[in-house]
Design a protein around this motif. Structure first.
Motif, PDB file in Angstrom:
ATOM      1  N   ILE A   1      -8.443  -5.088  -9.816  1.00 26.14           N
ATOM      2  CA  ILE A   1      -9.462  -4.043  -9.984  1.00 26.14           C
ATOM      3  C   ILE A   1      -9.218  -3.236 -11.260  1.00 26.14           C
ATOM      4  O   ILE A   1     -10.161  -2.885 -11.971  1.00 26.14           O
ATOM      5  CB  ILE A   1      -9.479  -3.113  -8.755  1.00 26.14           C
ATOM      6  N   THR A   2      -7.962  -2.959 -11.567  1.00 21.91           N
ATOM      7  CA  THR A   2      -7.664  -2.148 -12.763  1.00 21.91           C
ATOM      8  C   THR A   2      -8.113  -2.852 -14.036  1.00 21.91           C
ATOM      9  O   THR A   2      -8.609  -2.207 -14.957  1.00 21.91           O
ATOM     10  CB  THR A   2      -6.163  -1.814 -12.841  1.00 21.91           C
TER      11      THR A   2
ATOM     12  N   ILE B   1     -10.607  -5.006 -14.312  1.00 23.95           N
ATOM     13  CA  ILE B   1     -12.073  -4.943 -14.338  1.00 23.95           C
ATOM     14  C   ILE B   1     -12.526  -3.551 -14.766  1.00 23.95           C
ATOM     15  O   ILE B   1     -13.438  -3.401 -15.580  1.00 23.95           O
ATOM     16  CB  ILE B   1     -12.648  -5.323 -12.959  1.00 23.95           C
ATOM     17  N   ARG B   2     -11.863  -2.526 -14.239  1.00 23.06           N
ATOM     18  CA  ARG B   2     -12.213  -1.147 -14.595  1.00 23.06           C
ATOM     19  C   ARG B   2     -11.969  -0.898 -16.078  1.00 23.06           C
ATOM     20  O   ARG B   2     -12.774  -0.245 -16.759  1.00 23.06           O
ATOM     21  CB  ARG B   2     -11.406  -0.162 -13.745  1.00 23.06           C
TER      22      ARG B   2
END
Length: 61
Positions: free
Chosen positions: A39-40, A42-43
């Protein structure tokens, strides 16, 4: 102002739809690969693209 915003949104939709329309197999493989990313990561990509867009918008105006 609203016309300009709608034009920009229309262009964004066209660009977003271009790749899956022209290369559906490669797009699907990319989406599957993206689903496995942390997720990090992608963020970070999202924030980077947001900053590039904001800088381009600032430079144009």
């Amino acid at each position: 102002m609203v016309s300009t915003l709608l034009t920009a949104l229309a262009i964004a939709f066209i660009l977003e739809g271009l790749i899956p329309a022209l290369f559906p197999n490669k797009w699907r493989a990319y989406v599957l690969k993206l689903a496995n990313e942390p997720i990090t990561a992608i963020r970070q990509v999202g924030v980077f693209l947001l900053l590039i867009g904001a800088l381009l918008l600032w430079a144009v105006n």
